[in-house]
Design a protein around this motif. Structure first.
Motif, PDB file in Angstrom:
ATOM      1  N   ASN A   4     -14.729   2.815   5.023  1.00 53.69           N
ATOM      2  CA  ASN A   4     -13.868   3.335   6.090  1.00 53.69           C
ATOM      3  C   ASN A   4     -12.944   4.421   5.534  1.00 53.69           C
ATOM      4  O   ASN A   4     -12.490   4.345   4.396  1.00 53.69           O
ATOM      5  CB  ASN A   4     -13.063   2.175   6.667  1.00 53.69           C
ATOM      6  N   ASP A   5     -12.646   5.436   6.356  1.00 62.20           N
ATOM      7  CA  ASP A   5     -11.874   6.586   5.869  1.00 62.20           C
ATOM      8  C   ASP A   5     -10.455   6.215   5.427  1.00 62.20           C
ATOM      9  O   ASP A   5      -9.964   6.706   4.402  1.00 62.20           O
ATOM     10  CB  ASP A   5     -11.846   7.711   6.903  1.00 62.20           C
ATOM     11  N   ALA A   6      -9.781   5.340   6.179  1.00 65.74           N
ATOM     12  CA  ALA A   6      -8.438   4.924   5.775  1.00 65.74           C
ATOM     13  C   ALA A   6      -8.486   4.124   4.477  1.00 65.74           C
ATOM     14  O   ALA A   6      -7.622   4.272   3.606  1.00 65.74           O
ATOM     15  CB  ALA A   6      -7.779   4.097   6.877  1.00 65.74           C
ATOM     16  N   ASN A   7      -9.502   3.287   4.325  1.00 68.91           N
ATOM     17  CA  ASN A   7      -9.656   2.536   3.090  1.00 68.91           C
ATOM     18  C   ASN A   7      -9.929   3.459   1.908  1.00 68.91           C
ATOM     19  O   ASN A   7      -9.448   3.227   0.795  1.00 68.91           O
ATOM     20  CB  ASN A   7     -10.790   1.516   3.223  1.00 68.91           C
ATOM     21  N   CYS A   8     -10.702   4.517   2.161  1.00 69.34           N
ATOM     22  CA  CYS A   8     -10.959   5.504   1.109  1.00 69.34           C
ATOM     23  C   CYS A   8      -9.656   6.181   0.683  1.00 69.34           C
ATOM     24  O   CYS A   8      -9.399   6.364  -0.517  1.00 69.34           O
ATOM     25  CB  CYS A   8     -11.951   6.558   1.598  1.00 69.34           C
ATOM     26  N   ALA A   9      -8.848   6.567   1.664  1.00 70.99           N
ATOM     27  CA  ALA A   9      -7.571   7.209   1.347  1.00 70.99           C
ATOM     28  C   ALA A   9      -6.691   6.283   0.520  1.00 70.99           C
ATOM     29  O   ALA A   9      -6.004   6.708  -0.418  1.00 70.99           O
ATOM     30  CB  ALA A   9      -6.861   7.627   2.632  1.00 70.99           C
TER      31      ALA A   9
END
Length: 266
Positions: free
Chosen positions: A67-72
């Motif tokens: 997930n993009d937020a998890n990546c960030a």
């Protein structure tokens, strides 16, 4: 001996240009073991396929997806302002509120892949009606509050802050309410699982002294709670993220290295 050194150098150069795998940052509820993305989004084509299998089949390389937020969040844990922290929360404040939970250096996805969906937390609006953290403390909440008074004007978050600095009473009240609601949500996150640090992301986090303002409202809130309950509480350690537009890319690489540790340092 010279020949041996030359061969070693060539090997390093070859490794430098070699693709080690495929790392993907994606929206939605990502199952990191299969790559299947649940839920719905504006990009309907991403939902359904088992992306890890598809990518490995297509490229013949190891693959990861998150997930993009998890990546960030993983970008901050691995390379940024969360480095050295085993437990932290990552709160993204934009048109809504999202985020991530990191426990023992790893993303906590949750039983339903909803780990870090802080925007779903229940809050009350200014009239006491049921609402959510996203609706009450996102940057759009600023705009909505101001539009109620100035419906015929064009507003965005930046203009609200600018007018507040010029002492417009409506905008000042909206900014104050925004910080207070954001502080309430962050305070709750802190007392759910007690992270070492809470990092703030999203466009608004680039504002000068943003984390200082949030910290001030948190301190005031903690004093109110202690006065009302007689119980000592924790004031969260809040900081802004170090990564901006490249957070998802850096985080996708961090997730890949965590999944395939043998590739780290190559």
């Amino acid at each position: 001996m010279v020949q041996s050194n030359h061969k070693s150098k060539e090997t390093r150069e070859e490794r430098k240009g070699r693709i080690l795998g495929i790392a993907v940052s994606a929206p939605g509820a990502v199952d990191v073991s299969t790559g299947v993305i649940g839920g719905k989004s504006a990009v309907s084509g991403i939902h359904g396929p088992a992306w890890i299998e598809e990518l490995q089949k297509c490229f013949g390389l190891p693959a990861s997806i998150e997930n993009d937020a998890n990546c960030a969040a993983m970008a901050e844990v691995t390379f940024g302002n969360g480095r050295g922290c085993k437990n932290l929360a990552f709160v993204v404040c934009g048109t809504g509120i999202g985020g991530a939970v990191v426990i023992d250096g790893k993303i906590c996805h949750g039983s339903h892949l909803y780990g870090g969906e802080f925007g779903c937390m229940v809050m009350r609006d200014d009239e006491g009606k049921l609402s959510t953290f996203s609706l009450q403390a996102s940057t759009m909440s600023l705009v909505r509050r101001v539009r109620k008074v100035y419906p015929d004007q064009e507003w965005d978050g930046r203009r609200v802050f600018e007018e507040a600095e010029k002492n417009d009473s409506v905008c000042r009240a909206a900014v104050s309410c925004f910080y207070r609601k954001l502080a309430e949500g962050i305070y709750n996150i802190q007392h759910v699982y007690d992270p070492e640090r809470i990092l703030l992301g999203g466009g608004i986090s680039s504002r000068e002294n943003f984390s200082d303002e949030v910290q001030k409202y948190l301190q005031d809130l903690a004093k109110e709670v202690e006065k009302a309950t007689g119980t000592k509480v924790i004031v969260p350690d809040v900081r802004v993220c170090s990564y901006r537009k490249d957070a998802n890319l850096a985080g996708a690489a961090a997730v890949f290295m965590q999944k395939y540790p043998e590739t780290a340092g190559r």
